[in-house]
Design a protein around this motif. Sequence first.
Motif, PDB file in Angstrom:
ATOM      1  N   UNK A  28       1.733  12.571  10.740  1.00 67.08           N
ATOM      2  CA  UNK A  28       2.038  13.894  10.198  1.00 67.08           C
ATOM      3  C   UNK A  28       3.442  13.994   9.614  1.00 67.08           C
ATOM      4  N   UNK A  29       4.314  13.057   9.987  1.00 63.88           N
ATOM      5  CA  UNK A  29       5.657  13.002   9.400  1.00 63.88           C
ATOM      6  C   UNK A  29       5.677  12.134   8.140  1.00 63.88           C
ATOM      7  N   UNK A  30       4.495  11.639   7.730  1.00 62.99           N
ATOM      8  CA  UNK A  30       4.406  10.840   6.507  1.00 62.99           C
ATOM      9  C   UNK A  30       4.317   9.353   6.737  1.00 62.99           C
ATOM     10  N   UNK A  31       4.217   8.918   7.990  1.00 62.40           N
ATOM     11  CA  UNK A  31       4.105   7.498   8.286  1.00 62.40           C
ATOM     12  C   UNK A  31       2.783   6.928   7.805  1.00 62.40           C
ATOM     13  N   UNK A  32       2.839   5.719   7.270  1.00 60.70           N
ATOM     14  CA  UNK A  32       1.658   5.049   6.731  1.00 60.70           C
ATOM     15  C   UNK A  32       1.048   4.167   7.819  1.00 60.70           C
ATOM     16  N   UNK A  33       0.336   4.794   8.750  1.00 58.04           N
ATOM     17  CA  UNK A  33      -0.237   4.071   9.887  1.00 58.04           C
ATOM     18  C   UNK A  33      -1.748   4.286   9.978  1.00 58.04           C
ATOM     19  N   UNK A 131       1.465  -3.382   4.403  1.00 59.76           N
ATOM     20  CA  UNK A 131       2.013  -2.035   4.347  1.00 59.76           C
ATOM     21  C   UNK A 131       1.583  -1.367   3.055  1.00 59.76           C
ATOM     22  N   UNK A 132       1.660  -0.064   3.060  1.00 61.34           N
ATOM     23  CA  UNK A 132       1.261   0.766   1.933  1.00 61.34           C
ATOM     24  C   UNK A 132       2.410   0.880   0.941  1.00 61.34           C
ATOM     25  N   UNK A 151       0.165  -8.842  -3.052  1.00 62.16           N
ATOM     26  CA  UNK A 151       0.077  -7.422  -3.376  1.00 62.16           C
ATOM     27  C   UNK A 151      -1.236  -7.194  -4.108  1.00 62.16           C
ATOM     28  N   UNK A 152      -2.002  -6.225  -3.635  1.00 59.11           N
ATOM     29  CA  UNK A 152      -3.235  -5.825  -4.302  1.00 59.11           C
ATOM     30  C   UNK A 152      -2.992  -4.425  -4.869  1.00 59.11           C
ATOM     31  N   UNK A 153      -2.921  -4.314  -6.193  1.00 60.52           N
ATOM     32  CA  UNK A 153      -2.641  -3.015  -6.797  1.00 60.52           C
ATOM     33  C   UNK A 153      -3.753  -2.005  -6.512  1.00 60.52           C
ATOM     34  N   UNK A 154      -3.328  -0.783  -6.215  1.00 61.37           N
ATOM     35  CA  UNK A 154      -4.246   0.353  -6.054  1.00 61.37           C
ATOM     36  C   UNK A 154      -5.343   0.128  -5.010  1.00 61.37           C
ATOM     37  N   UNK A 155      -5.099  -0.678  -4.017  1.00 63.07           N
ATOM     38  CA  UNK A 155      -6.121  -0.984  -3.008  1.00 63.07           C
ATOM     39  C   UNK A 155      -6.266   0.114  -1.957  1.00 63.07           C
ATOM     40  N   UNK A 156      -5.267   0.973  -1.845  1.00 61.99           N
ATOM     41  CA  UNK A 156      -5.286   2.029  -0.828  1.00 61.99           C
ATOM     42  C   UNK A 156      -5.357   3.383  -1.535  1.00 61.99           C
ATOM     43  N   UNK A 162      -4.340   9.386  -6.087  1.00 61.00           N
ATOM     44  CA  UNK A 162      -3.154   8.695  -5.568  1.00 61.00           C
ATOM     45  C   UNK A 162      -3.572   7.378  -4.921  1.00 61.00           C
ATOM     46  N   UNK A 163      -3.352   6.303  -5.654  1.00 59.95           N
ATOM     47  CA  UNK A 163      -3.684   4.969  -5.177  1.00 59.95           C
ATOM     48  C   UNK A 163      -2.390   4.201  -4.945  1.00 59.95           C
ATOM     49  N   UNK A 164      -2.359   3.417  -3.879  1.00 61.90           N
ATOM     50  CA  UNK A 164      -1.151   2.655  -3.534  1.00 61.90           C
ATOM     51  C   UNK A 164      -1.485   1.170  -3.419  1.00 61.90           C
ATOM     52  N   UNK A 165      -0.470   0.345  -3.630  1.00 61.85           N
ATOM     53  CA  UNK A 165      -0.635  -1.093  -3.457  1.00 61.85           C
ATOM     54  C   UNK A 165      -0.751  -1.430  -1.977  1.00 61.85           C
ATOM     55  N   UNK A 166      -1.516  -2.453  -1.673  1.00 63.23           N
ATOM     56  CA  UNK A 166      -1.585  -3.028  -0.333  1.00 63.23           C
ATOM     57  C   UNK A 166      -0.696  -4.272  -0.376  1.00 63.23           C
ATOM     58  N   UNK A 167       0.410  -4.227   0.352  1.00 67.29           N
ATOM     59  CA  UNK A 167       1.429  -5.279   0.286  1.00 67.29           C
ATOM     60  C   UNK A 167       1.359  -6.129   1.549  1.00 67.29           C
ATOM     61  N   UNK A 168       1.272  -7.440   1.366  1.00 64.27           N
ATOM     62  CA  UNK A 168       1.252  -8.369   2.483  1.00 64.27           C
ATOM     63  C   UNK A 168       2.641  -8.975   2.658  1.00 64.27           C
ATOM     64  N   UNK A 169       3.128  -8.941   3.904  1.00 66.25           N
ATOM     65  CA  UNK A 169       4.462  -9.452   4.243  1.00 66.25           C
ATOM     66  C   UNK A 169       4.309 -10.552   5.292  1.00 66.25           C
TER      67      UNK A 169
END
Length: 174
Positions: A28-33, A131-132, A151-156, A162-169
């Motif tokens: 609810x605070x905006x965390x991408x979990x 991560x998002x 990085x997978x573009x627009x996977x989320x 509103x689409x976001x990249x799925x970033x692998x670290x």
Amino acid sequence: MPLTFTLDPPMTPGLRAGLCSLWAEVTNAGGAVGFVPPVTEDDVRPELLRHLVAMDEGRARLLVGADGTGRPMAAAWLTLNTHGLMRHWLWLYTVMVHPSLQGRGVGRELMRAAAVAARGMDGIRAIRLTCRGGTGADRFYAACGYKEVGRVPDAIRVAEDDYRDDITMWLPLD
């Protein structure tokens, strides 16, 4: 507020409730979990239960940062691979720091504690997480020593438009 980090703490009803509350507050605070706000604890509870089942089955371990009262204020799950060719690294999932502690170095402490925990596991040589995109999480993880490896573009999809990249670290532990 100093936290005490514990790997595999006893799963009490209070800890279970605290984790559910933490997860909802972070979301609810905006965390991408794993969720898009607003959420309630009832929304989060089924996913928490899936994590707890993985722990019961020996597939995941929980790292908790608790305050002096035992309330979980930071958490992450270290999840083992079942694929025979990938058992030398683990996944770090659902990395959370209570909103009241963000920006105070607690996230870095959590990430250091996760690396220490992973180094203590037989045969583990690296940590992988996703991560998002668009949240700054990738910059945070990079500052903690992780390298972007995919990085997978627009996977989320977080909203209708509103689409976001799925970033692998990746963090090598050698």
